[in-house]
Scaffold this motif. Structure first.
Motif, PDB file in Angstrom:
ATOM      1  N   LEU A  26      89.773  91.546  77.729  1.00 59.22           N
ATOM      2  CA  LEU A  26      91.142  91.268  77.296  1.00 59.22           C
ATOM      3  C   LEU A  26      91.473  91.988  75.992  1.00 59.22           C
ATOM      4  O   LEU A  26      92.577  92.515  75.826  1.00 59.22           O
ATOM      5  N   VAL A  29      91.825  95.867  76.799  1.00 58.56           N
ATOM      6  CA  VAL A  29      92.969  96.231  77.640  1.00 58.56           C
ATOM      7  C   VAL A  29      94.295  95.877  76.980  1.00 58.56           C
ATOM      8  O   VAL A  29      95.234  96.685  76.964  1.00 58.56           O
ATOM      9  N   ALA A  36      92.181 100.172  82.020  1.00 56.40           N
ATOM     10  CA  ALA A  36      91.457  99.072  82.656  1.00 56.40           C
ATOM     11  C   ALA A  36      90.203  99.544  83.384  1.00 56.40           C
ATOM     12  O   ALA A  36      89.176  98.853  83.377  1.00 56.40           O
ATOM     13  N   HIS A 414      91.285  85.883  87.512  1.00 55.79           N
ATOM     14  CA  HIS A 414      91.479  86.627  86.259  1.00 55.79           C
ATOM     15  C   HIS A 414      90.700  87.931  86.312  1.00 55.79           C
ATOM     16  O   HIS A 414      90.450  88.456  87.401  1.00 55.79           O
ATOM     17  N   VAL A 415      90.301  88.469  85.171  1.00 48.25           N
ATOM     18  CA  VAL A 415      89.849  89.859  85.100  1.00 48.25           C
ATOM     19  C   VAL A 415      88.550  90.147  85.839  1.00 48.25           C
ATOM     20  O   VAL A 415      88.216  91.314  86.071  1.00 48.25           O
ATOM     21  N   TRP A 421      93.279  92.469  90.000  1.00 53.40           N
ATOM     22  CA  TRP A 421      93.682  93.853  89.740  1.00 53.40           C
ATOM     23  C   TRP A 421      94.506  94.401  90.893  1.00 53.40           C
ATOM     24  O   TRP A 421      95.442  95.187  90.679  1.00 53.40           O
ATOM     25  N   ASP A 430     101.275  94.750  83.834  1.00 56.48           N
ATOM     26  CA  ASP A 430     100.153  94.907  82.924  1.00 56.48           C
ATOM     27  C   ASP A 430      99.286  93.645  82.965  1.00 56.48           C
ATOM     28  O   ASP A 430      99.633  92.646  83.621  1.00 56.48           O
ATOM     29  N   VAL A 431      98.151  93.689  82.275  1.00 57.05           N
ATOM     30  CA  VAL A 431      97.194  92.579  82.353  1.00 57.05           C
ATOM     31  C   VAL A 431      97.800  91.283  81.816  1.00 57.05           C
ATOM     32  O   VAL A 431      97.640  90.214  82.418  1.00 57.05           O
ATOM     33  N   THR A 434     100.175  89.859  84.360  1.00 56.89           N
ATOM     34  CA  THR A 434      99.448  89.361  85.525  1.00 56.89           C
ATOM     35  C   THR A 434      98.793  88.024  85.222  1.00 56.89           C
ATOM     36  O   THR A 434      98.774  87.118  86.072  1.00 56.89           O
TER      37      THR A 434
END
Length: 460
Positions: A26, A29, A36, A414-415, A421, A430-431, A434
């Motif tokens: 996090l 990014v 990413a 999540h990531v 993604w 963007d992250v 999202t």
């Protein structure tokens, strides 16, 4: 892959490493604006080293999650992008959008798209279904103003997610059903009962709410729109007919596979093997793309060179989606092979919660720790199966525990989840956006479904 290696770190240090890795992603990014893909690869390597994975197997570990995710995702995204570009370029998406708005009205267009996605999501997997529906979702969103992506996009994606997580014959709920010894018909019945309200609350209403807070323009994933083209757009029924092709083929695959697995059908028959083959998601989309090339391309006067350029032009916009999704799978694979999920599961199994609550909580923790909903669901089912078998639960109770486990497995994408993604990049978010939209939607879907399943468990 890691024969002879044993994780020596306890659950506490492993959990700390996983949390630190997520925070580092996090930071890189969102704050430092590092791409990413690079971020996920770097953090995957660091996490593998810090958790003590053997260095001579490091590349195997990294490629395990990357190639496992990338293989199918690349095929689905590329073939789906070709299909979407043909539908968009031919004017078919606009034709369907106009027809849907005319049939259901402007106020009900988002609801109609969501219900359509629910129906399509019964036989078709989450990622394949989303790819197939996105051209229509984007076209309707443009038709209704253009800065309302989340109203239509979140509702559609949530519909496919709900069906993929809770309804057999999707692999997660089927595997959990087998592990728990649940009745497949009862699991499907309860799943159908909870699917619509879960989607309505966590998908449709959440989409309306978040769209009012974060108005986003519809991305040009399938190419820019030229209002002067095409001269002769295909009719809406033609496009819908093409979109039904993969649904029918995949439905045949899942239906026949289920019949073979239950012994109701001999799997060595040639016609059964042939239909199962063409019903695999990538093959079904390949067949559909070929049909679209003829019906929406050459049959409308597009020449070979023009079609070639059209197809070639689809790969640039989706290359980033594919690579980032694969890197997300790499990170999730490192977390899985490092033993983080197993350590947490063993610790939580001794907490002493009621079985249905324990199944949900363990599934949630595993989902948050390693990213994959399927891994969380299957691992939890294997862990909790002895307790369920020994508990003398009724048929409905076991089915409810199965779906509670499924509800936990979808919590808070999540990531470390490749699906995070995929959704974010397909919708050009963007992250941070999202996380605020899709991650929250997945958490809401999980909690709402668990509450509904718990009601069924307590009443019946």
């Amino acid at each position: 892959m890691l024969d002879g290696w044993t994780q020596t770190l306890g659950a506490g240090p492993l959990l700390g490493i996983a949390a630190g890795a997520v925070l580092l992603i996090l930071l890189l990014v969102i704050k430092l604006r590092v791409h990413a893909f690079i971020t996920l690869v770097v953090v995957s390597v660091l996490t593998a080293v810090v958790t003590g994975l053997p260095t001579d197997k490091l590349m195997d570990v990294l490629l395990y999650g990357f190639s496992g995710t990338l293989g199918e995702v690349a095929l689905l995204v590329c073939l789906g992008a070709i299909l979407g570009r043909l539908i968009e370029h031919s004017g078919g998406a606009k034709s369907v959008a106009e027809a849907m708005v005319k049939a259901f009205g402007e106020k009900h267009a988002a609801f109609a798209l969501g219900v359509t996605s629910l129906l399509l999501g019964f036989p078709i997997f989450f990622d394949a279904g989303l790819i197939v529906m996105l051209p229509i979702i984007f076209a309707v969103a443009r038709r209704m103003g253009g800065r309302n992506l989340l109203l239509y996009g979140i509702g559609g994606a949530a519909a496919f997610s709900v069906m993929h997580v809770f309804l057999p014959p999707h692999p997660g709920p089927v595997t959990a059903t087998v592990d728990y010894g649940a009745n497949l018909g009862i699991v499907m019945l309860i799943g159908i009962v909870i699917a619509f309200p879960t989607w309505y609350l966590s998908g449709y209403l959440w989409g309306k709410f978040v769209n009012s807070r974060i108005p986003l323009a519809v991305p040009a994933l399938f190419g820019s729109i030229d209002e002067d083209q095409p001269v002769r757009p295909p009719k809406a029924r033609t496009v819908i007919g093409i979109l039904i092709i993969p649904v029918v083929l995949i439905f045949l695959n899942t239906g026949l596979t289920t019949l073979v697995d239950t012994g109701a059908l001999e799997g060595d028959q040639l016609w059964v093997q042939a239909l199962i083959l063409i019903g695999n998601s990538p093959i079904a989309l390949l067949i559909t793309a070929l049909v679209a090339l003829v019906v929406l391309g050459s049959a409308r006067g597009e020449k070979g060179s023009a079609l070639e350029k059209l197809v070639d032009g689809t790969f640039g916009p989706v290359a980033s989606v594919i690579l980032i999704t694969g890197a997300g799978g790499m990170f999730g694979g490192v977390l899985e092979l490092s033993g983080i999920g197993d350590a947490l599961a063993d610790t939580l199994a001794d907490v002493g919660l009621p079985t249905i609550v324990a199944a949900y909580v363990i599934s949630v923790i595993l989902r948050l720790a390693q990213g994959s909903a399927t891994v969380a669901l299957v691992t939890t089912a294997g862990l909790m199966a002895p307790a369920v078998t020994a508990g003398s639960y009724g048929t409905v109770d076991v089915a409810a525990i199965t779906l509670a486990t499924a509800a936990g497995s979808v919590f808070g994408s999540h990531v470390n989840d490749s699906g995070f993604w995929l959704v974010g990049k397909l919708m050009d978010m963007d992250v941070k956006t999202t996380l605020k939209t899709w991650t929250v939607q997945q958490a809401l879907e999980s909690v709402i479904a668990f509450v509904l399943v718990l009601v069924v468990y307590l009443i019946f």
